[in-house]
Design an enzyme around this catalytic site. Structure first.
Site: not given
Lengths: 658, 39
Positions: A91-92, A95, A101
């Site tokens: 997830h990070e 980014h 998101h």
């Protein structure tokens, strides 16, 4: 849902540094997360070697990242305490790769309702949407299953959900933290124009008649047939488990119709390895004799060897009858090759034969062990749902066991136990830096679409319990007496894991349970090498990091400080030795209006000199031009004067004659 | 002492819960914005 702007993009291979501050388990999990990127996308990662921009992964407070490439040199990404879960790290990094998101998409109100009065006061801004000028949905529909989606409980001020999906079935799907969703991968691969991945090689569920380009061998006694069921079993394939009429095919070797020892050989298409190590995963069903055998070969092609060299990799014997079984085979091939499946008819009665389905080949590491749990569904939420795995040994020789707790009403828990084993006297205690990775396999036929749920723990040899013992000391010293089903006694150390491995809701999702079977894949690897600092970078040749020395300052003769081509290569005038293409060369110092040049910076140049040279050469050229012009005028005049006089003479002669 | 050590302390925390408990007030819970990106 990506940030708009090419400047936010990273190169396909991203330089990274794992800072010393990171926890050991986090370092191992980050490297596992990189493997998921390498399998499913064209994004790769490499240790920083001096490139201008890189990601510095460190143990900050919490789990966070910037969005996109900030082009700020060192770009921080924090994997703090409790962030060491693989999907959190994925997830990070998404980014960092440029993704926002999912629920902040401009079109989110078509798909979810935000219940504003359930949001903690002051946190409402976390639910803003952003128009399509600020972010690009890459022409992919809204994705409830995205690993970038908030869960329904995000920023809630009570117990009610802050996000309600317009399709109720997705209420417990949003917020998944297992793996990339299909749409996550579609977006990432679109954003970075991915055409292939580093470690995926092939996947085959035999649904297409071309059977993925596999070929029958001519040097055998029978062929493999592409069928959808066999009277003696299986009744259906593994990919669809009979759920889809008209589809659901697998390859079958009918051993009832051949003699003992007869073979049927099926070869894959030619494959081209990049990494030199592979993992073959497939399902096998035996409805023939229990002595039927499947041999796995590699046919490797090297220069001048057109037919390839056949090498036996694994003999699979004692294949259980009457159910699809998962197998892994580790390979190490560096040249072009085929995978060869050879079915061999064994002695004894045989009504059916061997069947193969859902083959996956990737340049990844195979799990060390498989724990198959049958008749799984009835265990969920049941008091009987507390299971211990069989005993296993890690590559280093540590004996261990897994405890799966399904009896809790909502969550499944999973724990790793060291147990007493045959090698204990030769092993180091307390057990140092062994990382145990426990994976609940999503049995999707295509490895690229598997969203397996994975957690890792690492044995910290310094960890103590409240009674002063070392947590990871040898089980015969700190463990409790336990017994195997056959009555054999042994010692079991305390469990270490999580009570929140996966919710029962998610467990029933996807293909975690297939044919009422569940597979837990286990890997225990020594990560003590991650305890040391990541090697310092050597400036990359194509990099623009100059080492401008200020005159008079001591400057290393070699920027890398490592003996090598620069060791005996001296640069003058404070020049710095650097290695380019394996050769030493001097990086010469320069200032506002001066510089050194030459192989060893032996010459000096300055702007003043250049101007002088330029002016004088201009003057010289001008003077030359002037001379040429004067001379040519003179000659021309002289020539015409001559002509003129010769004409006058001619006229006078004519007159005379006349 | 409990039979098993639970690294999550018995609760299933998402990224944003972890960051909130640490008192972080990051953009959308886990994003570090630079000045330019002010969404």
């Amino acid at each position: 849902n990506s940030i708009i702007g090419e400047n936010y993009r990273w190169p396909h291979t991203i330089p990274y540094v794992l800072e010393d501050s990171l926890e050991m388990n986090a370092k191992g999990v980050i490297l596992n997360a990189f493997e998921r990127y390498r399998l499913k996308t064209c994004i790769d990662f490499k240790p920083w070697a001096g490139e201008t921009n890189y990601i510095s992964v460190f143990k900050g407070s919490g789990c966070w990242s910037s969005v996109g490439n900030m082009r700020a040199g060192k770009q921080e990404l924090s994997i703090g305490q409790n962030c060491d879960r693989i999907a959190t790290i994925q997830h990070e990094f998404l980014h960092a790769l440029g993704f926002w998101h999912e629920q902040s998409r401009s079109d989110r109100d078509d798909y979810v309702n935000i219940i504003w009065d359930r949001i903690q006061s002051g946190k409402e801004h976390n639910f803003n949407t952003y128009d399509d000028q600020a972010s690009d949905t890459l022409n992919v529909p809204y994705d409830y299953t995205s690993v970038m989606h908030y869960s329904k409980t995000a920023f809630r001020n009570g117990t009610e959900p802050t996000i309600v999906t317009r399709i109720p079935d997705f209420m417990d799907v949003i917020g998944q933290r297992m793996d990339f969703s299909d749409s996550d991968l579609l977006k990432l691969n679109r954003l970075y124009n991915c055409s292939s991945s580093l470690s995926f090689m092939d996947s085959c569920d035999f649904e297409l008649e071309n059977v993925c380009g596999m070929i029958q061998s001519s040097g055998d006694n029978a062929d493999w047939q592409r069928v959808s069921q066999v009277p003696g079993g299986p009744e259906n394939d593994h990919s669809n488990m009979g759920q889809c009429k008209g589809s659901g095919f697998f390859m079958h070797f009918n051993s009832s119709s051949v003699n003992v020892g007869a073979t049927a050989v099926l070869e894959s298409r030619k494959l081209y390895p990049k990494r030199g190590f592979q993992c073959l995963q497939f399902y096998l069903y035996n409805s023939g004799s229990e002595n039927n055998q499947l041999n796995i070969y590699i046919r490797e092609y090297s220069a001048g060897n057109e037919n390839g060299t056949l090498t036996l990799v694994e003999e699979i014997k004692g294949i259980p009858l009457g159910s699809w079984e998962l197998y892994y085979v580790t390979m190490k091939v560096t040249n072009k090759f085929r995978v060869v499946f050879e079915g061999v008819k064994g002695t004894g009665a045989s009504s059916g034969g061997l069947s193969i389905d859902d083959i996956n080949l990737s340049e990844t590491r195979c799990p060390h062990h498989i724990w198959r749990i049958r008749n799984f569904t009835q265990l969920i939420g049941s008091p009987d749902g507390t299971l211990y795995s069989p005993p296993f040994y890690s590559p280093k020789g540590y004996a261990f066991q897994i405890y799966l707790n399904l009896s809790h009403p909502e969550n499944a828990g999973i724990y790793f136990h060291l147990i007493s084993g045959a090698n204990d006297d030769q092993l180091q205690w307390p057990c140092p830096w062994q990382q145990a990775t426990m994976t609940l396999l999503d049995q999707n036929p295509d490895i690229r679409q598997q969203m397996s749920n994975q957690r890792s723990i690492t044995t910290d040899p310094f960890m103590t319990t409240d009674n002063g013992n070392y947590f990871w000391d040898r089980p015969s010293k700190v463990g409790q007496v336990a017994s195997f089903p056959n009555g054999t006694q042994f010692r079991r150390g305390r469990g270490y894991g999580t009570s929140a491995f996966i919710t029962h809701e998610r467990l029933k999702n996807r293909d975690f349970i297939k044919g009422n079977d569940v597979y837990i894949l286990l890997t225990v690897e020594d990560i003590s090498h991650l305890n040391s600092t990541q090697t310092q970078p050597v400036p990359t040749p194509d990099d623009n990091t100059h080492v401008n020395s200020t005159p008079g300052q001591p400057v290393p003769t070699s920027t890398s400080g490592i003996a090598g081509p620069c060791a005996n290569f001296k640069c003058e005038n404070d020049g710095v030795c650097a290695v380019r293409g394996g050769k030493a060369e001097c990086r010469c110092p320069s200032g506002e209006d001066w510089w050194y040049l030459g192989e060893r910076c032996e010459k000096k140049g300055s702007t003043r000199d250049t101007i002088i040279i330029a002016v004088s050469s201009t003057a010289a050229v001008f003077a030359l031009m002037l001379i040429v012009t004067l001379v040519s005028v003179y000659c021309t005049r002289k020539k015409y004067r001559k002509k003129a006089t010769s004409k006058t003479a001619d006229i006078s002669l004519e007159n005379l004659q006349a | 002492t409990p039979e098993n050590f639970d690294v999550d302390g018995g609760i299933d925390q998402d990224i944003f819960d972890i960051n909130e408990d640490l008192g972080l007030d990051l953009f959308e819970g886990d994003i570090k914005l630079n000045g330019v990106q002010g969404r």
